[in-house]
Structures are given as structure tokens and as C-alpha cells.
Write an enzyme that holds these catalytic residues in place. Structure first.
Site, PDB file in Angstrom:
ATOM      1  N   HIS A  82       0.823  -1.207   0.000  1.00  0.00           N
ATOM      2  CA  HIS A  82       0.000   0.000   0.000  1.00  0.00           C
ATOM      3  C   HIS A  82       0.859   1.259   0.000  1.00  0.00           C
ATOM      4  O   HIS A  82       2.089   1.202   0.076  1.00  0.00           O
ATOM      5  CB  HIS A  82      -0.960  -0.003   1.193  1.00  0.00           C
ATOM      6  CG  HIS A  82      -0.296   0.013   2.539  1.00  0.00           C
ATOM      7  ND1 HIS A  82       0.253   1.139   3.092  1.00  0.00           N
ATOM      8  CD2 HIS A  82      -0.107  -0.975   3.470  1.00  0.00           C
ATOM      9  CE1 HIS A  82       0.758   0.871   4.282  1.00  0.00           C
ATOM     10  NE2 HIS A  82       0.553  -0.426   4.543  1.00  0.00           N
ATOM     11  N   CYS A 140       3.287  -4.739   6.698  1.00  0.00           N
ATOM     12  CA  CYS A 140       2.914  -4.514   5.307  1.00  0.00           C
ATOM     13  C   CYS A 140       4.091  -3.928   4.519  1.00  0.00           C
ATOM     14  O   CYS A 140       5.109  -3.543   5.079  1.00  0.00           O
ATOM     15  CB  CYS A 140       1.713  -3.572   5.232  1.00  0.00           C
ATOM     16  SG  CYS A 140       0.167  -4.311   5.822  1.00  0.00           S
TER      17      CYS A 140
END
Length: 339
Positions: free
Chosen positions: A197, A213
Site C-alpha cells: 500500500h 505490510c
């Protein structure tokens, strides 16, 4: 060890003041199957503009750690005007399948191989910090999410409150203030808790700062999001040492600081595992043992030519070392970023 809140706040403030913007992704022609060397290193003379090292990193699509590995001793907050920086744009492709997305945690880079296109696109990334590691895996993109909301876990909310004094809401709405940025791609592994992301700040790209992440600069995630189809293969590896024998016989080794396992680890000096392949490369009669040893110690993050009969000055190995760097404080900062 991780960045302390005061250190993060200081650098973040300097990045905001610099008005950093990133450029287009670093795109390279894909070499032949028996070759892995791409790109060329360049240099950059620091102007008297008061901008931090991250501004240069963003300009050339390099991660902050990669800049610090290539330029030890340089002040990350305010590089001295007139300093000649090495821009580490040359690299060896990871020793793995050239398909979809390949993330090499140790070098904090993401490689994207567009299907049926003779090119590779390379992005600097942020990954999971110590204790919240991004795991190695082979998975795929299961979901593409424009304008994602962020639902921090109970544990993450506790950490934010304890470490930063911030009380997070149960759900952070989509928009420019969302830490996930404007684009996200969920991976199918596990319960879908790992995503690729964006971010609402450039700080942290090329560093270990996430909760597991994979984080990209805003323009990079937008480009990747628009290019990657759902179902794309994603492989996450951890190769701190890459080595290669090119078709012309040139022997290269590229050594990155390994990821820390504990808060006491020093990535510049902690041991690096010697694989069977590396042992074979090292023992070959054409490998210059002294130059290879120097490259393993220096850990510059750049390909170093280690053929016998090649002068050290010609191999690009004759670069600044931690011992000759002019700033012990900056060396300490590098270690903090890496951990």
C-alpha cells in the site's frame, strides 16, 4: 532497535519542510536469462538547498537505507553542500523467478516484471519493523482497493498509544490522512493481513517502519496499482547477498546489511549466512578473495566486481567504509534505520 518517536518526529519534520516529491519509477530493460546486472551508478553533488537526504533518494527512486549504505557518514538530515553522493542505481536482479512481483526484504526493494514485457520496474519500499516482520512467502494479489480505509488492530492501537501517545480510532476513513495512502493491494496469504500500500508521508520508504505490510511512496503505489492485475504472483524473499557471473565472465557480488533479529544486532557487523551457492562462488579460482572479503565487510548495497586480475579502483569496491566515514553519529543513525 527502532527509530525513537523523537528521532522520527525530527526527520519527518525536515521532510515536510523540504516539500519532497518523487519522480517516475526506475525502469530497466530486462537482461538476458544468463545475466542479472542492470542499471548504472551515478553521482550527485549536494546543492546548498537545506534539503535532507530523503529528497535526493526520492528524486532518484532510491530508498533511504540504500543511500546511507552507499554513502556512509553523510548526514541524513542535512547533507553538506558540495558533497558528492553515489546514487546506487546499479543492481543485480534477485536470484529467483522473474515473474510478477518480487520483494527482497534485505535490500528493501520491490521488483515488478510486467507480463510479456521485456522490462523490470524497481521500487524502494518500507517493510515491517523489528518484532513486526514482513514474512517470506509466495502468494498473490487477492484484492485491489482504491481509497482504502484502515482498521488498526487492538495491538496496533495499544502500540500507538504507548509509543506515540496517539489514540487511534477504530477505523481511519479513506483520504489524504490515511496511513495506507490512496491505493492498496491485499495479499492472499494468511488472513489477508498483509498488503502492499501507499502512505500519507514519504518518511519510512527504504526503512523498517511498518507493522508488517509493504509500503511505497504515493506516486509509486499509484503506478504499481494501475499496472498489476489481480491474481499476480508475489514472492517475498530475504537475500542480503546477491552474486552473479555475467556472460562476459565478470563476477559481481552485492552485499546489503542483513535484517536484525534482536534489538542488540548491529546490521553492519552481524554475521551473514553463507549459502552453498555463495560458498561455490567464493571458492572459484576466478574470484579475488580479498576483494570479496572487503565487499562482505563494507556492505555497500552495490554490485562489486571481484574478478582476479581486476584493480580495486576498477571494481568500484574502493569506496568509503564505515571506518573512514566522517560522521559516527550518522553511522549510528544508519543502524537505527536498518533495525
Amino acid at each position: 532497535m527502532k527509530l525513537s518517536p523523537p528521532l522520527m518526529a525530527t526527520l519527518f519534520a525536515s521532510l515536510l519542510a523540504a516539500g519532497i516529491t518523487s519522480t517516475q519509477a526506475a525502469e530497466y530493460a530486462l537482461p538476458a536469462e544468463n545475466s542479472r546486472l542492470i542499471g548504472e551508478n551515478t553521482t550527485y553533488v549536494v546543492p546548498n538547498d537545506g534539503k535532507p537526504l530523503e529528497a535526493v533518494a526520492a528524486k532518484y527512486q532510491i530508498g533511504l537505507i540504500a543511500m546511507l549504505e552507499a554513502n556512509p557518514g553523510v548526514d541524513p538530515y542535512l547533507p553538506k553542500a558540495g558533497t558528492v553522493l553515489t546514487i546506487p542505481s546499479q543492481m543485480l536482479l534477485p536470484d529467483t523467478k522473474r515473474e510478477g512481483i518480487v520483494v527482497n526484504l534485505a535490500e528493501l526493494r520491490l521488483y515488478y516484471y510486467p507480463k510479456d514485457q521485456d522490462k523490470v520496474i524497481v521500487y524502494p519500499i518500507g517493510i515491517g519493523q523489528l518484532g513486526r516482520n514482513t514474512p517470506e512467502m509466495i502468494t498473490s494479489v487477492s484484492q485491489k482497493i482504491p481509497n482504502p480505509t484502515w482498521t488498526p488492530t487492538v495491538n496496533i492501537r495499544k502500540i500507538y498509544l504507548k509509543e506515540q501517545g496517539i489514540t487511534l480510532p477504530g477505523v481511519v476513513p479513506a483520504g489524504p490522512d490515511n496511513p495506507m495512502g490512496l491505493f492498496a493491494m491485499r495479499l492472499s496469504a494468511g488472513k489477508g493481513q498483509y498488503l502492499i500500500h501507499g502512505t500519507n508521508a514519504d518518511f519510512g520508504i527504504g526503512m523498517r517502519v511498518s507493522s508488517g505490510c509493504i509500503r511505497l511512496r504515493p506516486t509509486d503505489i499509484e503506478a504499481l496499482f494501475n499496472s498489476v492485475p489481480k491474481g499476480t504472483r508475489v514472492q517475498i524473499i530475504n537475500q542480503p547477498v546477491k552474486f552473479d557471473v555475467e556472460p562476459d565472465g565478470k563476477r559481481y557480488i552485492e552485499v546489503h546489511q542483513p535484517l536484525s533479529h534482536t534489538a542488540k544486532d548491529d546490521p553492519q557487523t552481524m554475521p551473514i549466512a553463507i549459502t552453498a551457492g555463495l560458498k561455490k562462488f567464493k571458492s572459484n579460482a576466478e574470484t579475488n578473495q580479498e576483494m570479496l572479503k572487503n565487499a562482505m565487510v563494507r556492505r555497500s548495497g552495490m554490485p562489486i566486481l571481484v574478478n582476479k586480475g581486476v584493480a580495486e579502483s576498477d571494481s568500484a569496491a574502493k569506496i568509503a567504509t564505515p571506518e573512514t566515514a566522517n560522521s559516527a553519529a550518522a553511522a549510528n543513525v544508519t543502524t537505527a534505520y536498518r533495525q
